[in-house]
Scaffold this motif. Structure first.
Motif, short mmCIF file in Angstrom:
data_model
loop_
_atom_site.label_atom_id
_atom_site.label_comp_id
_atom_site.label_asym_id
_atom_site.label_seq_id
_atom_site.Cartn_x
_atom_site.Cartn_y
_atom_site.Cartn_z
N GLY A 1 129.29 -30.94 14.27
CA GLY A 1 128.29 -29.91 13.99
C GLY A 1 128.36 -29.45 12.55
O GLY A 1 127.31 -29.25 11.89
N ASP A 2 129.57 -29.28 12.03
CA ASP A 2 129.74 -28.89 10.63
C ASP A 2 129.20 -29.96 9.70
O ASP A 2 128.54 -29.66 8.69
CB ASP A 2 131.22 -28.63 10.31
N ALA A 3 129.46 -31.22 10.03
CA ALA A 3 128.97 -32.33 9.19
C ALA A 3 127.45 -32.36 9.22
O ALA A 3 126.80 -32.57 8.17
CB ALA A 3 129.54 -33.66 9.69
N GLU A 4 126.86 -32.13 10.38
CA GLU A 4 125.40 -32.11 10.48
C GLU A 4 124.83 -30.95 9.68
O GLU A 4 123.84 -31.09 8.96
CB GLU A 4 124.97 -32.03 11.95
N ALA A 5 125.46 -29.78 9.79
CA ALA A 5 125.00 -28.61 9.03
C ALA A 5 125.12 -28.88 7.53
O ALA A 5 124.21 -28.52 6.76
CB ALA A 5 125.81 -27.38 9.43
N ALA A 6 126.20 -29.52 7.11
CA ALA A 6 126.37 -29.84 5.70
C ALA A 6 125.30 -30.83 5.24
O ALA A 6 124.76 -30.72 4.13
CB ALA A 6 127.76 -30.42 5.46
N ARG A 7 124.99 -31.81 6.10
CA ARG A 7 123.96 -32.79 5.76
C ARG A 7 122.60 -32.11 5.60
O ARG A 7 121.87 -32.35 4.63
CB ARG A 7 123.89 -33.88 6.85
N VAL A 8 122.28 -31.22 6.52
CA VAL A 8 121.00 -30.49 6.45
C VAL A 8 120.96 -29.61 5.20
O VAL A 8 119.95 -29.57 4.48
CB VAL A 8 120.78 -29.67 7.74
N ALA A 9 122.06 -28.91 4.92
CA ALA A 9 122.12 -28.05 3.74
C ALA A 9 121.94 -28.88 2.47
O ALA A 9 121.24 -28.46 1.54
CB ALA A 9 123.44 -27.28 3.70
N ARG A 10 122.56 -30.05 2.44
CA ARG A 10 122.42 -30.92 1.26
C ARG A 10 120.98 -31.38 1.09
O ARG A 10 120.45 -31.40 -0.03
CB ARG A 10 123.36 -32.11 1.37
N GLN A 11 120.34 -31.74 2.20
CA GLN A 11 118.93 -32.15 2.12
C GLN A 11 118.06 -31.01 1.60
O GLN A 11 117.18 -31.22 0.76
CB GLN A 11 118.42 -32.59 3.50
#
Length: 112
Positions: free
Chosen positions: A76-86
């Motif tokens: 979940g953290d990795a997904e949140a980081a990916r979304v934040a980066r996008q």
């Protein structure tokens, strides 16, 4: 008299044989009691080990559940980081586009 002496000797031998049999039976009984005590002790140890094993299995399952939850949290953290980066990259792109538009407008104004 000779027969009485023979009968008396046989009786004494039989009595001695009976005493030896009683002593052997007593030793065998002691060994049986010791074996039963050892078996009871072993059964108690097995019961304790079984209980310890059951507790260890429960703890292991709890640790596995924690590990699964941590893995899910990390995913979940990795997904949140990916979304934040996008979102950050998109915001940068918009800023660059606005800066280019502002430069273009400034250049057009300067020409006029």
């Amino acid at each position: 008299a000779a027969q009485s002496a023979i009968d008396a000797q046989r009786a004494a031998d039989a009595e001695a044989s009976c005493r030896e049999a009683v002593q052997r039976a007593a030793r065998l009984n002691d060994e049986l009691v010791a074996a039963a005590t050892a078996a009871t002790s072993a059964a108690d140890r097995v019961e304790a080990l079984t209980s310890t094993h059951a507790k260890a299995c429960q703890e292991l399952e709890a640790v596995r559940a924690d590990a699964r939850r941590l893995g899910e949290d990390r995913a979940g953290d990795a997904e949140a980081a990916r979304v934040a980066r996008q979102q950050f990259e998109h915001a940068l792109l918009l800023i660059e586009q606005r800066a280019a538009a502002a430069e273009h407008a400034t250049a057009a104004t300067a020409r006029d």
